[in-house]
Design a protein around this motif. Structure first.
Motif, PDB file in Angstrom:
ATOM      1  N   ALA A   1      21.064  11.547  17.985  1.00 25.03           N
ATOM      2  CA  ALA A   1      20.905  12.256  19.265  1.00 25.03           C
ATOM      3  C   ALA A   1      19.934  13.417  19.132  1.00 25.03           C
ATOM      4  CB  ALA A   1      22.258  12.751  19.754  1.00 25.03           C
TER       5      ALA A   1
ATOM      6  N   ALA B   1      16.218  12.087  18.884  1.00 30.33           N
ATOM      7  CA  ALA B   1      15.676  11.532  20.127  1.00 30.33           C
ATOM      8  C   ALA B   1      15.940  12.408  21.348  1.00 30.33           C
ATOM      9  CB  ALA B   1      16.265  10.144  20.355  1.00 30.33           C
ATOM     10  N   ARG B   2      16.748  13.466  21.177  1.00 26.14           N
ATOM     11  CA  ARG B   2      17.190  14.284  22.318  1.00 26.14           C
ATOM     12  C   ARG B   2      17.729  13.373  23.416  1.00 26.14           C
ATOM     13  NH1 ARG B   2      17.388  19.321  22.152  1.00 26.14           N
ATOM     14  NH2 ARG B   2      17.224  19.708  24.374  1.00 26.14           N
ATOM     15  N   ASP B   3      18.606  12.471  22.967  1.00 29.22           N
ATOM     16  CA  ASP B   3      19.142  11.426  23.824  1.00 29.22           C
ATOM     17  C   ASP B   3      20.657  11.596  23.930  1.00 29.22           C
ATOM     18  OD1 ASP B   3      19.798   9.087  25.144  1.00 29.22           O
ATOM     19  OD2 ASP B   3      19.254   7.766  23.474  1.00 29.22           O
ATOM     20  N   PRO B   4      21.194  11.639  25.146  1.00 28.17           N
ATOM     21  CA  PRO B   4      22.637  11.794  25.286  1.00 28.17           C
ATOM     22  C   PRO B   4      23.448  10.545  24.902  1.00 28.17           C
ATOM     23  CG  PRO B   4      21.552  11.959  27.437  1.00 28.17           C
ATOM     24  CD  PRO B   4      20.491  11.756  26.417  1.00 28.17           C
ATOM     25  N   ALA B   5      22.847   9.369  24.879  1.00 27.74           N
ATOM     26  CA  ALA B   5      23.608   8.137  24.626  1.00 27.74           C
ATOM     27  C   ALA B   5      24.388   8.178  23.311  1.00 27.74           C
ATOM     28  CB  ALA B   5      22.692   6.917  24.691  1.00 27.74           C
TER      29      ALA B   5
ATOM     30  N   LEU C   1      21.774  18.899  27.048  1.00 25.75           N
ATOM     31  CA  LEU C   1      20.899  17.806  27.481  1.00 25.75           C
ATOM     32  C   LEU C   1      21.180  17.416  28.929  1.00 25.75           C
ATOM     33  CD1 LEU C   1      20.896  15.541  24.288  1.00 25.75           C
ATOM     34  CD2 LEU C   1      19.063  17.061  25.093  1.00 25.75           C
TER      35      LEU C   1
ATOM     36  N   ARG D   1      18.684  17.839  32.368  1.00 21.86           N
ATOM     37  CA  ARG D   1      18.408  16.699  33.248  1.00 21.86           C
ATOM     38  C   ARG D   1      18.913  16.942  34.676  1.00 21.86           C
ATOM     39  NH1 ARG D   1      18.451  14.845  28.164  1.00 21.86           N
ATOM     40  NH2 ARG D   1      17.378  12.923  27.639  1.00 21.86           N
TER      41      ARG D   1
END
Length: 174
Positions: free
Chosen positions: A57, A60-64, A89, A93
């Motif tokens: 996370a 990628a700075r991705d919440p998934a 994050l 958004r």
């Protein structure tokens, strides 16, 4: 409990015959209340895969991966940092209410359905984020109430917020 998380996490369960919740959160709630030594042993088993999700996370700075981390390993040591990052994050958004729900799980007195056990997150920094979320959600009355509660609980808190370093209450007031 691990079997519930592995095999039936999305099943709905009730403890009172009125309110139904996903089994995962009932299991996490029970795990979060374990005695410290039992919780430490459980964490030792789950921290490695939790660390991997947190690292993914962050890269990628991705919440998934953070949602996966919380769904599977909510009481893990990396989940403490993961809750803060996920809220950040989501806030970035424009998902202010979900960010608030995530951050509230770091505070034992914020009314969350499940609270992360013994969070190391700075409670003043978390509450400051809650104030900002109310402001950005366009709810001035709630933002004022959150700010008043912040000032009462953390009158001398300092830190960095909104690109400014100093007293958090003054930064929030501005």
């Amino acid at each position: 409990l691990q079997r519930v998380l592995d095999e039936a996490a999305d099943d709905l369960v009730t403890l009172d015959g009125k309110v139904y919740r996903p089994a995962r959160w009932v299991a996490h709630q029970i795990l979060a209340r374990l005695p410290a030594d039992a919780l430490a042993g459980y964490r030792d088993r789950i921290d490695q895969p939790a660390r991997e999700l947190l690292a993914a996370a962050k890269r990628a700075r991705d919440p998934a991966p953070l949602w996966q981390l919380l769904d599977r390993y909510f009481v893990s040591r990396p989940a403490d940092e993961g809750l803060l990052l996920l809220g950040d994050l989501l806030f970035e958004r424009g998902e202010f209410r979900p960010a608030e729900r995530v951050w509230k799980r770091l505070l034992p007195d914020a009314g969350a359905d499940v609270v992360y056990p013994a969070s190391k997150a700075d409670p003043a920094a978390v509450r400051a984020r809650l104030v900002l979320a109310a402001v950005f959600a366009g709810e001035p009355d709630r933002a004022k109430a959150e700010l008043a509660a912040f000032k009462e609980k953390h009158p001398d808190a300092n830190g960095t917020l909104a690109g400014k370093t100093g007293p958090l209450a003054a930064t929030l007031q501005a």
